[in-house]
Design an enzyme around this catalytic site. Structure first.
Site, PDB file in Angstrom:
ATOM      1  N   GLY A   1     -24.537   4.229   1.350  1.00 56.45           N
ATOM      2  CA  GLY A   1     -23.502   4.781   0.466  1.00 56.45           C
ATOM      3  C   GLY A   1     -23.965   4.695  -0.977  1.00 56.45           C
TER       4      GLY A   1
ATOM      5  N   GLY B   1     -21.824   5.886  -3.674  1.00 55.71           N
ATOM      6  CA  GLY B   1     -20.641   6.286  -4.458  1.00 55.71           C
ATOM      7  C   GLY B   1     -20.340   5.196  -5.461  1.00 55.71           C
ATOM      8  N   ASN B   2     -19.076   5.035  -5.792  1.00 58.90           N
ATOM      9  CA  ASN B   2     -18.697   4.047  -6.797  1.00 58.90           C
ATOM     10  C   ASN B   2     -19.198   2.642  -6.424  1.00 58.90           C
ATOM     11  OD1 ASN B   2     -17.322   3.199  -9.152  1.00 58.90           O
ATOM     12  ND2 ASN B   2     -15.695   2.424  -7.861  1.00 58.90           N
ATOM     13  N   ALA B   3     -18.950   2.227  -5.178  1.00 56.79           N
ATOM     14  CA  ALA B   3     -19.332   0.872  -4.770  1.00 56.79           C
ATOM     15  C   ALA B   3     -20.859   0.744  -4.640  1.00 56.79           C
ATOM     16  CB  ALA B   3     -18.636   0.513  -3.458  1.00 56.79           C
TER      17      ALA B   3
ATOM     18  N   LYS C   1       0.861  -1.189   0.000  1.00 57.18           N
ATOM     19  CA  LYS C   1       0.000   0.000   0.000  1.00 57.18           C
ATOM     20  C   LYS C   1       0.895   1.237   0.000  1.00 57.18           C
ATOM     21  CE  LYS C   1      -4.445   0.859   0.152  1.00 57.18           C
ATOM     22  NZ  LYS C   1      -5.537   0.023  -0.361  1.00 57.18           N
TER      23      LYS C   1
END
Ligand code: NAD
Length: 421
Positions: free
Chosen positions: A218, A220-222, A106
């Site tokens: 949520g 968003g993207n997910a 990471k």
């Protein structure tokens, strides 16, 4: 309380728990408690006004016994080395559970990308790659996008690395634009992988997804792709959805197209008409068969885990369920499917991108989804088989613990085969 601990200590703690249950070799355990390599760099950046600012960047290669490191790069004002170490450990377990030939890594830079213009962002991104030099590479450590980084940043980074080594090297970084070696199917890969897990879980529980109700935290993207895929592929009904400003609930279902239109007009999901407004806390405890946390960490805690009505919690976000809540859900017989299984679709398609770049042969979106399905279904089955194996020995373990055991065991075996212990 474990919830207040530093993230790296939390990741060590999780490993310790799994090590104890699986009776992990002490030498392997000692190696796995620490990252193999932690690099801290100072990046001088030419700013638009002619000044030079220095930034601090990190890259941690946690373990590469199963293959080169893999993991994203985050740009965040509160980035720190312990968070990066923890995330690199979690990437090690994620790639191992997916059984793809990578280790875990990471990276991150302490910066506020919202305060940088494109010129400065490009200089910073190229500077980071120059500073890391040959410590990354397609056979060493392969970065990808993460919080506040995107395909454009990956493109600058890949270009800088190619300049450095003197030849075109698309396999050094994944999450690139399609034009320079990105993969089809990357955008919705995380949600798609999560839906394959849900399909398998429903099969196991003999639950008909067509008649089921889903709540998603949520958008968003997910979360957004999860909504679209869940309704189009399984025919399930999404009855509640939220974003950071709050949520909406309608037991008869929420219309995806109308929700997107409402969002595009600039409002939050609460600007959707025809549903009751609810808070983010309420969303988690609505009457639904499946809860999909797809926003931020620590949402299901010891405070609300006993109020969850769903049969399945599908952790699309990273770390949405605290360890205490995990225990409560398990005791209550709720199937809580862990993040590093559910959201592994992103890293699996990253793996596909790397394979395509190295082979110079690119696949269709359909190929990508089929291969993703095979890998995700295999991971789900590996976790359930491990849970059953322990159960037949008289030990009840949660899917998260089972997933840890599968992942840690594979890394330990790879280290053993290499003669590291
Ligand atoms: P995103 O920034 O695109 O979306 C986050 C969404 O969560 C937004 O709709 C935001 O309004 C909402 N949100 C923020 N705070 C909230 C709160 N307190 N309550 C409810 N909603 C809130 O992020 P994303 O890419 O969709 O990622 C979401 C989660 O999924 C993160 O935990 C991320 O680490 C994880 N994840 C994402 C990917 C991916 O490919 N996008 C891959 C692996 C894991």
């Amino acid at each position: 309380m474990i919830e207040d601990m530093n993230p790296f200590k939390i990741s060590q703690n999780e490993l310790d728990l799994a090590a104890e249950i699986m009776n992990l070799d002490k030498k392997a355990h000692a190696i796995l408690r620490e990252p193999k390599r932690t690099i801290i760099v100072t990046i001088p950046v030419k700013m638009r006004d002619g000044s030079v600012q220095t930034f601090t960047g990190f890259r941690v290669l946690y373990n590469d016994a199963r293959g080169p490191g893999k993991g994203g790069i985050r740009y965040h004002p509160l980035e720190n080395v312990d968070t990066v170490k923890a995330l690199s450990a979690w990437m090690t377990w994620k790639t191992s559970l997916a059984n793809i030939p990578f280790g875990g890594a990471k990276g991150g830079i302490i910066c506020d990308p919202k305060k940088l213009n494109d010129f400065e962002l490009e200089n910073l991104s190229r500077g980071y790659i120059r500073a890391l030099g040959r410590t990354i590479g397609p056979k060493i450590d392969i970065p990808a996008p993460d919080v506040y980084t995107n395909p454009q940043i990956m493109a600058w980074m890949m270009d800088e690395y190619s300049e450095l080594v003197g030849y075109d090297e698309p396999g050094v970084i994944t999450g690139k634009p399609l034009e320079i070696g990105g993969s089809e199917g990357r955008f919705d890969s995380t949600a798609m992988g999560g839906m394959y897990v849900l399909r398998e879980a429903a099969k196991m529980l003999k639950m008909d997804l067509k008649d089921s109700k889903i709540a998603i935290q949520g958008f968003g993207n997910a979360g957004k792709f999860a909504f679209e895929i869940a309704t189009s592929l399984s025919g399930a009904k999404v009855v509640a959805v939220s974003d950071s400003a709050g949520g909406v609930y309608n037991p008869d279902g929420i219309d995806y197209k109308k929700l997107v239109e409402a969002k595009e007009k600039g409002g939050g999901v609460q600007s959707y008409e025809g549903a009751e407004k609810i808070s983010n806390e309420q969303l988690l405890t609505v009457d639904a068969d499946v809860i999909i946390p797809a926003a931020i960490e620590n949402q299901i805690t010891s405070q609300n885990a006993d109020k969850i009505k769903a049969k399945v919690v599908l952790e699309l976000a990273n770390g949405p369920v605290t360890p205490d809540a995990d225990r409560i859900l398990f005791e209550r017989g709720i199937l809580d499917l862990p993040d590093f299984l559910v959201n592994s679709g992103g890293v699996v398609v990253s793996y596909f991108e790397w394979v395509q770049d190295i082979g110079g042969y690119y696949w269709t979106q359909d190929d990508v989804y089929k291969k993703l399905d095979t890998i995700i279904t295999r991971s789900f089955n590996d976790v359930m088989a491990m849970q059953k194996k322990y159960e037949s020995d008289g030990k009840r373990i949660s899917p998260r613990t089972a997933a840890y055991i599968v992942a840690v065991d594979r890394v330990a075996k790879a280290m053993k085969a290499r003669g590291w212990y």
